[in-house]
Design a protein around this motif. Sequence first.
Motif, PDB file in Angstrom:
ATOM      1  N   ALA A  65       0.826  -1.215   0.000  1.00 35.51           N
ATOM      2  CA  ALA A  65       0.000   0.000   0.000  1.00 35.51           C
ATOM      3  C   ALA A  65       0.853   1.255   0.000  1.00 35.51           C
ATOM      4  N   ASP A  66       2.052   1.167   0.562  1.00 31.27           N
ATOM      5  CA  ASP A  66       2.923   2.336   0.653  1.00 31.27           C
ATOM      6  C   ASP A  66       3.436   2.801  -0.709  1.00 31.27           C
ATOM      7  N   HIS A  67       3.291   1.978  -1.732  1.00 31.02           N
ATOM      8  CA  HIS A  67       3.647   2.419  -3.083  1.00 31.02           C
ATOM      9  C   HIS A  67       2.793   3.609  -3.511  1.00 31.02           C
ATOM     10  N   ALA A  68       1.590   3.699  -2.981  1.00 31.96           N
ATOM     11  CA  ALA A  68       0.719   4.825  -3.320  1.00 31.96           C
ATOM     12  C   ALA A  68       1.275   6.148  -2.805  1.00 31.96           C
ATOM     13  N   LEU A  69       2.110   6.086  -1.773  1.00 35.11           N
ATOM     14  CA  LEU A  69       2.724   7.294  -1.216  1.00 35.11           C
ATOM     15  C   LEU A  69       4.162   7.489  -1.701  1.00 35.11           C
ATOM     16  N   GLY A  70       4.621   6.632  -2.599  1.00 39.53           N
ATOM     17  CA  GLY A  70       5.974   6.779  -3.130  1.00 39.53           C
ATOM     18  C   GLY A  70       7.048   6.132  -2.279  1.00 39.53           C
ATOM     19  N   ASN A  71       6.682   5.140  -1.453  1.00 39.02           N
ATOM     20  CA  ASN A  71       7.658   4.446  -0.590  1.00 39.02           C
ATOM     21  C   ASN A  71       8.524   5.427   0.201  1.00 39.02           C
ATOM     22  N   PRO A  72       7.927   6.282   1.037  1.00 39.63           N
ATOM     23  CA  PRO A  72       8.706   7.331   1.719  1.00 39.63           C
ATOM     24  C   PRO A  72       9.782   6.790   2.648  1.00 39.63           C
ATOM     25  N   SER A  73       9.591   5.610   3.239  1.00 43.21           N
ATOM     26  CA  SER A  73      10.616   5.079   4.130  1.00 43.21           C
ATOM     27  C   SER A  73      11.903   4.793   3.365  1.00 43.21           C
ATOM     28  N   TRP A  74      11.783   4.292   2.160  1.00 42.75           N
ATOM     29  CA  TRP A  74      12.974   4.020   1.352  1.00 42.75           C
ATOM     30  C   TRP A  74      13.651   5.320   0.922  1.00 42.75           C
ATOM     31  N   VAL A  75      12.852   6.320   0.578  1.00 41.32           N
ATOM     32  CA  VAL A  75      13.419   7.608   0.149  1.00 41.32           C
ATOM     33  C   VAL A  75      14.142   8.292   1.297  1.00 41.32           C
ATOM     34  N   VAL A  76      13.473   8.427   2.443  1.00 47.75           N
ATOM     35  CA  VAL A  76      14.072   9.105   3.594  1.00 47.75           C
ATOM     36  C   VAL A  76      15.212   8.275   4.164  1.00 47.75           C
ATOM     37  N   GLY A  77      15.114   6.961   4.088  1.00 45.21           N
ATOM     38  CA  GLY A  77      16.199   6.114   4.565  1.00 45.21           C
ATOM     39  C   GLY A  77      17.493   6.361   3.811  1.00 45.21           C
ATOM     40  N   ARG A  78      17.404   6.547   2.499  1.00 41.07           N
ATOM     41  CA  ARG A  78      18.604   6.857   1.719  1.00 41.07           C
ATOM     42  C   ARG A  78      19.142   8.241   2.060  1.00 41.07           C
ATOM     43  N   LEU A  79      18.248   9.193   2.330  1.00 39.73           N
ATOM     44  CA  LEU A  79      18.686  10.543   2.700  1.00 39.73           C
ATOM     45  C   LEU A  79      19.418  10.529   4.046  1.00 39.73           C
ATOM     46  N   VAL A  80      18.890   9.799   5.017  1.00 42.12           N
ATOM     47  CA  VAL A  80      19.531   9.731   6.332  1.00 42.12           C
ATOM     48  C   VAL A  80      20.886   9.034   6.223  1.00 42.12           C
ATOM     49  N   THR A  81      20.947   7.992   5.419  1.00 43.83           N
ATOM     50  CA  THR A  81      22.228   7.315   5.222  1.00 43.83           C
ATOM     51  C   THR A  81      23.257   8.249   4.596  1.00 43.83           C
ATOM     52  N   ALA A  82      22.801   9.059   3.631  1.00 41.18           N
ATOM     53  CA  ALA A  82      23.711  10.001   2.975  1.00 41.18           C
ATOM     54  C   ALA A  82      24.144  11.130   3.899  1.00 41.18           C
TER      55      ALA A  82
END
Length: 429
Positions: A160-177
């Motif tokens: 279901a989170d695909h409808a929101l653009g998978n924000p955990s994956w996006v923000v997770g990469r930002l925090v890692t960076a």
Amino acid sequence: MLWTTAGVAILGFLIALEIAARRYGLPGPIASQAREVIFLPKSGFLLYASLGLMMVVLTPRQRYIAAGAAIGIDIVFLLVRLAVGAKLTGGHPFGNGALWVILGCAVIAVTRRTGQERMLLLKGVGLGLLLVAGRKTGDTWLLITSRTRPVVLDQYVATADHALGNPSWVVGRLVTASGPVGAHLLDYVYTQLPVAAVVVALYQLRNVAAERRFPRHHLVRTFLAIGLLGPAIYMIFPVVGPVFAYGTDGGHWAVADLWPDTPPPVNNPHPMSFDEITPRNCMPSLHTAWATAIFIHSRRGPRVLRYAGAFWLVATLGATLGFGLHYGADLVAGAVFTLTIEAALRSHERGWDRAGNQLVAHGTTVFAALLVSYRCLPTEMAGHPWLFGPLLVLAMTSVVHGYIRTTKRWELTAAPAGQPEPEPQRELV
């Protein structure tokens, strides 16, 4: 009678939770808190924050005495531990003094106070102990969810989170960076959320000692209600989070090692077994719920408090997503959850009316619809993100708009009518 009934109900709930925890071989909230009278507390900051809440009923002189006594007791405890060679790991080497002072004030209230002064001091003690008990109760609930819910629904929420653009994956990469600096900052914000709540609550309760009464509604009530009701949803909708279900932290229980680099594929989701250690504490995100409550209650404070409330909300959202602890769908549900509880508490205090009933009913309906859609329509949501993504945001926004509109109407109704200005006297000619 109201306070007595509430106290008996809370005590009964804690005893029931203690018994339930013992059945699974786990320490309950009462035993965990009693242990901290002598042994290292899990969070010394929380105990001193609870002491700060209790001291809102004390005079300035009494506050200095209470704080000095707590610090002195902690120093004695530290010296004794060093003398006997006790380990100072596994908790904070301070905080026992704060708990001793709170319990001491309870004894003073019963033995040395009478009438209204006794009740006021007992309310202060109860307020401080409730904050600690809420934390211990939450810890026990998390352990119970891991033992009683062997199957989790992460695949449904992740789809279901695909409808929101998978924000955990996006923000997770930002925090890692962002490196260790950004990660440490978000981790501090995430773990010290109760302390931030106490800061806002202390501002709201700053006049209790002078007025000798508590305000009708304040943050602590909302905070405790969220912590009491939230774990019930955990039992209904168990979810462990992306970093466990799709990351290395899940070990061999994880679907695959995908977080945060690769969003999960859109497949037909199904329930999956998981370990008996990881808490099922994602749906809804209570950290989002608590941060939202802090933001709401900080709006009436000075500018620095309003800025701090906004920062804590944004940083908490970043931490919950960036550490892979929650999906975006959890955050939407958490915000709706808080606004509905806040509306219900405010309606109860001012008297239920049509606007309050409609707001609570609307928030409850939206929250239930979110859970049902996550469970029953995840594939459709992932297949049509441009339709369901805006619908999710619109549903949450409708609750936010309804809350703002209704509370503003309440404030206008409660505002006293302004006195007419006296007309200037006419000069006699």
